[in-house]
Design an enzyme around this catalytic site. Structure first.
Site, PDB file in Angstrom:
ATOM      1  N   HIS A 195      93.992  84.748  62.668  1.00 40.17           N
ATOM      2  CA  HIS A 195      94.339  85.746  61.792  1.00 40.17           C
ATOM      3  C   HIS A 195      93.154  85.516  60.593  1.00 40.17           C
ATOM      4  O   HIS A 195      93.644  86.624  60.226  1.00 40.17           O
ATOM      5  CB  HIS A 195      95.177  84.252  60.853  1.00 40.17           C
ATOM      6  CG  HIS A 195      96.607  83.577  61.221  1.00 40.17           C
ATOM      7  ND1 HIS A 195      97.402  82.709  61.454  1.00 40.17           N
ATOM      8  CD2 HIS A 195      97.927  84.655  61.884  1.00 40.17           C
ATOM      9  CE1 HIS A 195      98.010  82.903  61.350  1.00 40.17           C
ATOM     10  NE2 HIS A 195      98.766  84.065  62.156  1.00 40.17           N
ATOM     11  N   GLU A 440     103.883  95.174  82.818  1.00 38.71           N
ATOM     12  CA  GLU A 440     102.766  94.583  81.692  1.00 38.71           C
ATOM     13  C   GLU A 440     102.280  93.981  82.957  1.00 38.71           C
ATOM     14  O   GLU A 440     100.275  93.593  83.265  1.00 38.71           O
ATOM     15  CB  GLU A 440     102.314  93.260  80.858  1.00 38.71           C
ATOM     16  CG  GLU A 440     103.255  93.295  80.142  1.00 38.71           C
ATOM     17  CD  GLU A 440     104.229  91.995  79.625  1.00 38.71           C
ATOM     18  OE1 GLU A 440     103.493  92.139  78.871  1.00 38.71           O
ATOM     19  OE2 GLU A 440     105.093  90.856  79.282  1.00 38.71           O
ATOM     20  N   ASP A 464      98.714  92.563  78.573  1.00 39.16           N
ATOM     21  CA  ASP A 464      98.406  91.975  80.660  1.00 39.16           C
ATOM     22  C   ASP A 464      98.168  92.735  81.046  1.00 39.16           C
ATOM     23  O   ASP A 464      97.674  92.461  81.896  1.00 39.16           O
ATOM     24  CB  ASP A 464      99.799  91.164  79.486  1.00 39.16           C
ATOM     25  CG  ASP A 464     100.098  90.119  79.013  1.00 39.16           C
ATOM     26  OD1 ASP A 464      99.279  89.333  79.124  1.00 39.16           O
ATOM     27  OD2 ASP A 464     100.772  89.166  78.282  1.00 39.16           O
ATOM     28  N   CYS A 511     103.074  99.195  73.532  1.00 36.70           N
ATOM     29  CA  CYS A 511     102.949  98.535  72.549  1.00 36.70           C
ATOM     30  C   CYS A 511     101.898  97.516  72.311  1.00 36.70           C
ATOM     31  O   CYS A 511     102.009  96.213  71.942  1.00 36.70           O
ATOM     32  CB  CYS A 511     104.791  97.203  72.664  1.00 36.70           C
ATOM     33  SG  CYS A 511     104.455  96.620  74.026  1.00 36.70           S
TER      34      CYS A 511
HETATM   35  C1  PEP Z   1     100.971  92.996  76.056  1.00 39.39           C
HETATM   36  O1  PEP Z   1     100.772  92.303  76.284  1.00 39.39           O
HETATM   37  O2  PEP Z   1     100.236  94.213  75.811  1.00 39.39           O
HETATM   38  C2  PEP Z   1     101.915  93.168  74.593  1.00 39.39           C
HETATM   39  C3  PEP Z   1     102.122  93.738  74.150  1.00 39.39           C
HETATM   40  O3  PEP Z   1     102.563  91.650  74.673  1.00 39.39           O
HETATM   41  P1  PEP Z   1     101.612  90.197  74.254  1.00 39.39           P
HETATM   42  O4  PEP Z   1     100.222  90.339  73.518  1.00 39.39           O
HETATM   43  O5  PEP Z   1     102.801  89.606  73.564  1.00 39.39           O
HETATM   44  O6  PEP Z   1     101.932  89.737  75.496  1.00 39.39           O
HETATM   45 MG    MG Z   2     102.752  90.467  77.215  1.00 38.79          MG
END
Ligand code: PEP
Ligand code: MG
Length: 582
Positions: A195, A440, A464, A511
């Site tokens: 954070h 992912e 991931d 993302c």
């Molecule tokens: C990712 O794995 O890139 C993702 C956006 O999901 P998280 O970071 O929430 O696992």
């Molecule tokens: Mg992810």
């Protein structure tokens, strides 16, 4: 003599100022026994300390400038919520009673137990929540031990323009110190997804973490240069170096103030190619910022946060109300709701019953869509609420961590069944609601064409995807050196996914964190990515790079990069591009 120390950059920018060291005293917590007759007194002492900690945090929250672009109070609220949680308010009392021990010791035992649970979590974001537990418990302990308030919690001007060097900082420390006008901070510990790091980025404070042993080399009142972009700290620089960084600092300032002008500009390359820029959001309160940076919508709304700091999972109504309030804040912008991404290893109370024993490889275990399909009673209320919310604004459903086509078919079937149920009850929903999947898992990336035929959109989750491609646990320090977004395998999987989307004529977004890293923007454009979903704090800078890029001219370089044999070689090739940034 100039001392140069290297840490991990978490918030860019340059600061030059005098050092102020913050030492969090090691709290000396010892056990002492109490008599039965002292039980009530001991629990009252604990209650009072918690109430006092609450007051301190509220006072800090009142200091938060309303002009900050993110809802910083959400971070303080997280700590306030912890002070309401039975795990910190009730459990220590049980320990006091059971062991007939002092409140400090009971609280320490409970902290150790909680921290152990967090340490075993596979998700980087969740595992760094251990820091939050630590920070909250230390606040209560300081009150119980009657320690003086930390110097930086006493309001005055002594921190103005100072470079803070500390072992670690809490989000509350960070907010307060920004209020007092610090120039930058560097800490010995902390994670890039803590954070505190997220806050530093949001507040625009140059910051560096992982500056191990910093306090052995740095003293109060030393002159320090913090280069938040490279993660370098220079102590007592010579005149020439100082002048160089002063010039650089001015350039950086000019650069960031110029970004604000891009808020309403389209994201379009020099050769006229349009790119969608969406925002990644975690807390409903953050939704205002989406509009502040001119994002075209939300490309990733992580809904795990709905399940935290509580004992039972949210019901359909709560999901529905939350999504409605988010849609209201977005005022017509599209919202991509990522369905629950928790795993058996993640002891989030609000996920309801635990899905089996703790796994030895939790990242490879029952998480995300795997858990949701195993526990439809957890999943259905969320899906039904998303469908119902879709009658009130543009909503898309995004499924995390798809691995095979059966999973996808099962989800699609579940959604069809829920739609039929809503039809029977004459409840409105968007009959054309788009359903997409996150790519992912390498298996899904290799077979992206199969998913692309059945889904309305794909989104590449590089956090991931990289962890699974490189076979490393993304929270394990010892193998972090293998985390390489530029590894040829990662780039080939990204390219395969983008190509599959193009062939099936569906959009492909990214993302994961890689989408928000400016050093990768042009490469991703060259690979054909046309939709980026990034932290709002990074959005305008990504837009600037897009608008300054002639995508057509990247063709040759992209080919060379795809033929390269290592991430290191690709990094050198990328230097040819050198986007113009601060
Ligand atoms: C990712 O794995 O890139 C993702 C956006 O999901 P998280 O970071 O929430 O696992
Ligand atoms: Mg992810």
């Amino acid at each position: 003599m100039t001392i140069s120390l290297q840490g991990v950059s978490v918030s860019r920018g340059i600061a030059i100022g005098q050092v102020h060291i913050i030492q969090h005293d090691q709290l000396d917590v010892r056990e002492y026994k109490i008599r039965n007759s002292q039980l009530e007194n001991e629990t009252t002492r604990l209650n009072d300390a918690i109430a006092n900690a609450r007051q301190q945090l509220r006072a800090i929250r009142d200091h938060i400038p309303t002009s900050t672009s993110v809802d910083i109070s959400a971070f303080i609220d997280t700590h306030l919520l912890m002070l309401e949680d039975n795990a910190l308010t009730e459990e220590p009392k049980r320990i006091i009673k059971e062991r007939l021990c002092n409140a400090e010791w009971a609280l320490k035992l409970q902290r150790d137990a909680l921290v152990n649970v967090f340490d075993e979590m596979a998700d980087a974001y969740l595992s760094t929540r251990r820091d939050d537990v630590d920070h909250v418990v230390n606040r209560i302990l300081r009150i119980l031990l009657k320690q003086k308030p930390l110097l930086h919690e006493v309001p005055d001007d002594h921190l103005k323009k100072k470079v803070i060097i500390a072992d670690d900082l809490t989000p509350a420390d960070t907010v307060l110190m920004q209020h007092y006008g610090i120039a930058a901070f560097a800490t010995e510990f902390g994670g890039p997804t803590s954070h505190t790091a997220i806050l530093a980025r949001s507040l625009g404070i140059p910051a560096i973490i992982g500056l191990h042993n910093a306090q052995r080399f740095i003293q109060n009142n030393d002159l320090a240069i913090i280069d938040g972009t490279s993660g370098t700290v220079l102590i007592n620089p010579d005149k020439k170096t100082q002048a160089f960084y002063e010039r650089k600092q001015k350039e950086v300032k000019r650069y960031y103030s110029s970004l604000g002008k891009l808020k309403n500009a389209p994201a379009e390359s020099i050769d006229g190619i349009s790119v969608e820029l969406m925002a990644n959001i975690e807390l409903p309160k953050d939704f205002e910022t989406v509009r502040n940076v001119g994002a075209k919508g939300v490309g990733l709304y992580r809904t795990e946060f709905l399940y935290m700091n509580r004992e039972t999972p949210p019901d359909e109504e709560e999901h529905f109300e939350t999504y409605l309030s988010v849609l209201k804040a977005l005022r017509g912008l599209p919202l991509t709701i990522r369905t629950l991404d928790l795993g058996a290893d993640k002891q989030v109370d609000g996920a309801g019953k635990q899905a089996g024993p703790v796994m030895s490889n939790p990242a490879l275990g029952l998480r995300a869509i795997r858990l949701c399909l195993k526990e439809p009673e957890l999943f259905s209320p969320q899906l039904r609420a998303i469908l119902r919310a879709s009658a009130f604004g543009p909503v898309r459903i995004m499924i995390p961590m798809l691995t095979n086509v059966q999973e996808m078919q099962q989800v699609l079937q579940m959604i069809d069944d829920l739609k039929a149920g809503l039809d029977a009850e004459e409840i409105d929903y968007d009959t054309d609601i788009e359903i997409g999947g996150m790519i992912e898992v390498p298996a899904a990336a290799v077979c992206a064409d199969i998913f692309a035929k059945k889904l309305d959109f794909l989104s590449i989750g590089t956090n991931d995807l990289i962890q699974y491609t490189m076979a490393i646990d993304r929270v394990n320090d010892e193998v972090n050196y293998l985390y390489d977004p530029l590894h040829p395998a990662v780039l080939r999987l990204i390219q395969a996914t983008i190509k599959a989307g193009k062939k099936a004529n569906i959009p492909v977004a990214m993302c994961g964190e890689m989408a928000g890293e400016i050093e990768h923007t042009q490469l991703l454009l060259g690979l054909g990515l046309r939709e980026f979903s990034v932290h709002p704090a990074n959005l305008l800078e990504i837009k600037k790079i897009i608008n300054d890029t002639d995508i057509g001219s990247l063709c040759d370089l992209t080919k060379k990069i795809l033929n390269a044999t290592s991430g290191a070689e690709i990094k050198v090739l990328l230097q040819e591009l050198q986007p113009e940034t601060a």
